[in-house]
Design an enzyme around this catalytic site. Structure first.
Site, PDB file in Angstrom:
ATOM      1  N   ARG A 211     153.474  71.859  51.133  1.00  0.00           N
ATOM      2  CA  ARG A 211     154.548  71.953  50.924  1.00  0.00           C
ATOM      3  C   ARG A 211     155.897  72.971  51.425  1.00  0.00           C
ATOM      4  O   ARG A 211     156.700  72.533  51.982  1.00  0.00           O
ATOM      5  CB  ARG A 211     154.793  72.445  49.512  1.00  0.00           C
ATOM      6  CG  ARG A 211     153.862  71.508  48.400  1.00  0.00           C
ATOM      7  CD  ARG A 211     154.530  72.155  46.629  1.00  0.00           C
ATOM      8  NE  ARG A 211     153.206  73.139  46.052  1.00  0.00           N
ATOM      9  CZ  ARG A 211     152.115  72.900  46.067  1.00  0.00           C
ATOM     10  NH1 ARG A 211     152.455  71.441  46.124  1.00  0.00           N
ATOM     11  NH2 ARG A 211     151.484  73.887  45.909  1.00  0.00           N
ATOM     12  N   PHE A 227     155.115  60.235  44.699  1.00  0.00           N
ATOM     13  CA  PHE A 227     154.347  60.836  43.662  1.00  0.00           C
ATOM     14  C   PHE A 227     154.258  61.757  43.159  1.00  0.00           C
ATOM     15  O   PHE A 227     153.382  62.287  44.224  1.00  0.00           O
ATOM     16  CB  PHE A 227     153.354  59.995  44.578  1.00  0.00           C
ATOM     17  CG  PHE A 227     152.625  58.806  44.676  1.00  0.00           C
ATOM     18  CD1 PHE A 227     152.163  57.627  44.586  1.00  0.00           C
ATOM     19  CD2 PHE A 227     152.967  58.245  46.465  1.00  0.00           C
ATOM     20  CE1 PHE A 227     152.197  56.359  44.800  1.00  0.00           C
ATOM     21  CE2 PHE A 227     152.659  57.014  46.580  1.00  0.00           C
ATOM     22  CZ  PHE A 227     152.208  55.841  45.813  1.00  0.00           C
ATOM     23  N   ASP A 249     158.189  59.293  39.882  1.00  0.00           N
ATOM     24  CA  ASP A 249     156.443  59.180  40.030  1.00  0.00           C
ATOM     25  C   ASP A 249     156.060  57.769  38.774  1.00  0.00           C
ATOM     26  O   ASP A 249     157.681  58.105  37.901  1.00  0.00           O
ATOM     27  CB  ASP A 249     155.989  60.918  39.426  1.00  0.00           C
ATOM     28  CG  ASP A 249     154.798  60.702  38.671  1.00  0.00           C
ATOM     29  OD1 ASP A 249     154.353  61.421  40.440  1.00  0.00           O
ATOM     30  OD2 ASP A 249     153.985  60.339  38.202  1.00  0.00           O
ATOM     31  N   ASP A 299     152.273  61.568  49.120  1.00  0.00           N
ATOM     32  CA  ASP A 299     151.552  62.035  47.912  1.00  0.00           C
ATOM     33  C   ASP A 299     151.485  61.836  46.961  1.00  0.00           C
ATOM     34  O   ASP A 299     150.626  61.687  46.185  1.00  0.00           O
ATOM     35  CB  ASP A 299     151.842  63.880  48.252  1.00  0.00           C
ATOM     36  CG  ASP A 299     150.707  64.457  47.825  1.00  0.00           C
ATOM     37  OD1 ASP A 299     149.445  65.073  48.011  1.00  0.00           O
ATOM     38  OD2 ASP A 299     151.425  65.584  46.686  1.00  0.00           O
ATOM     39  N   CYS A 339     144.093  62.628  49.552  1.00  0.00           N
ATOM     40  CA  CYS A 339     143.340  63.699  49.086  1.00  0.00           C
ATOM     41  C   CYS A 339     141.656  62.896  49.090  1.00  0.00           C
ATOM     42  O   CYS A 339     141.000  63.527  48.309  1.00  0.00           O
ATOM     43  CB  CYS A 339     143.937  64.420  48.452  1.00  0.00           C
ATOM     44  SG  CYS A 339     143.863  63.121  47.175  1.00  0.00           S
TER      45      CYS A 339
END
Length: 395
Positions: A211, A227, A249, A299, A339
């Site tokens: 970030r 996202f 989102d 992300d 991730c």
């Protein structure tokens, strides 16, 4: 007499390298009565003591090593020592970044297989994901109360992987009173966290450093935060002087918190939008509309649940990266992440490179990113590395 696992010949090699997992196929025989979660002794085929581990009757990983020291007993003091060591190793980071939210215990990498513990201000959130961790819940709680007497303790073992261990999903308060939300601070940025219902243990602590890195590129930029969840990449961008941030989102409640995160940091709401939308479709729509941005952050949630879904995940990553590249202005910055632990780093880089080719854009990799340092990776346990990212310049 202790229950014992005896391994097949040549199957002790990973244990000699201190890898903490023992798969069912490595076990030749067992002696004594074993219940799921019990502590067992692990021996080589010729009787050499190798480790002390937690037995799991249902998982393909049938034992997870607690200790490679034959003199170390898995008792209350064991968990206290492990937690104290984990905290001590993070103290410099906590002070340097002014953290009131951080990962305290990172499972196998901190010598506690199946145990994840995050601290959000005065709330400790535990995930106990293995049979051994579940078995020793009371010892873990005792140790946490010793180390953090003023903290409430919440269990968020509501993760599908527990099913592989024959365990039910659990959310329960283990000690004290857990507030509906807490505010943590990192790098001078305040963040709202809902420990009871937020993603993972409440928040994505692992992206902290990324970030800050993404924020460094955001000054005077028009930023698209995809996202976005609770909008923390966007908050960092605004705090770093972004001209405008569009947060996308699918979750309306997450976007509501994203807006509050802007407000509690005293940032300018007029310089950001919060759009509830399917991000895949939104990116396609922006391409059709000719919409452009100076910086895009991708992300997404985990696309890879098992090896069988890896090819489909690659298509998903390629799709969002390709469309993002198509709507970046020349010289724009793409911060893109995966991730998914089962997504190899080199494959992720290849997917992004292939997306650049199909988008007809030349791309330079400026920075290679990973998880924050309170999510360490033990040298003997490479599986602990899961978050990978790239900062790209799109020409």
């Amino acid at each position: 007499m202790s229950s014992t696992l005896i391994l097949h010949p040549e199957r002790e090699k990973s244990l000699l390298r201190r890898h903490p997992w023992i798969f069912a196929s490595a076990i030749k025989s067992q002696k004594g009565r074993m219940r799921s979660g019990d502590t067992v002794e692990v021996l080589s085929h010729d009787g050499k003591w190798l480790a002390r581990a937690a037995w799991s009757a249902q998982s393909q990983i049938q034992a997870r090593v607690w200790t490679f020291d034959q003199n170390e007993v898995v008792d209350n003091g064991f968990f206290l020592r492990r937690i104290q060591t984990a905290l001590q190793g993070r103290q410099e980071l906590i002070a340097r970044q002014g953290l009131t939210g951080y990962r305290l215990v990172a499972a196998e990498s901190d010598g506690l297989p199946g145990v994840t513990i995050d601290k959000y201000d005065n709330v400790l959130v535990c995930q106990l994901l293995s049979a051994g961790a579940d078995k020793h819940r009371d010892k873990i709680v005792w140790a946490l109360k010793k180390c953090f007497p003023d903290c409430a303790i919440l269990e968020r073992s509501d993760v599908a992987v527990r099913q592989k261990e024959g365990l039910e999903s659990l959310v329960q308060v283990l000690h004290g009173e857990v507030p509906e939300e807490v505010i943590i601070e990192e790098n001078g940025v305040k963040i709202l966290v809902n420990p009871m219902t937020g993603h993972k243990t409440g928040f994505y602590l692992d992206q902290r450093d990324n970030r800050a890195i993404a924020g460094r590129y955001a000054e005077n930029k028009e930023v698209l935060n995809c996202f976005c969840y609770t909008g923390t990449f966007g908050s960092y961008a605004l705090a770093s002087g972004a001209k405008h941030v569009t947060n996308l989102d699918v979750s309306e409640p997450a976007l509501a918190i994203a807006k509050r995160n802007v407000e509690i940091n005293g940032l300018d709401l007029s310089r950001c939008d919060f759009v509830q939308v399917d991000v895949f479709q939104a990116l396609r729509d922006y391409v059709q509309e000719g919409r452009q941005f100076d910086q895009i952050i991708l992300d997404p949630p985990k696309f890879v649940d098992n090896k069988a879904t890896l090819n489909r995940a690659c298509r998903g990553y390629k799709d969002i990266n390709l469309h993002a590249m198509q709507i970046l202005r020349p010289g724009g910055i793409l911060c893109t992440f995966s991730c998914s632990g089962l997504m190899p780093t080199d494959l992720f880089h290849k997917v992004v490179a292939d997306a650049a080719l199909d988008a007809g854009r030349q791309v330079q990799f400026l920075e290679r990113l990973g998880q924050a340092s309170d999510h360490p990776v033990a040298s003997s346990y490479p599986e602990g590395f899961y978050l990978k990212g790239l900062v790209c310049r799109v020409l």
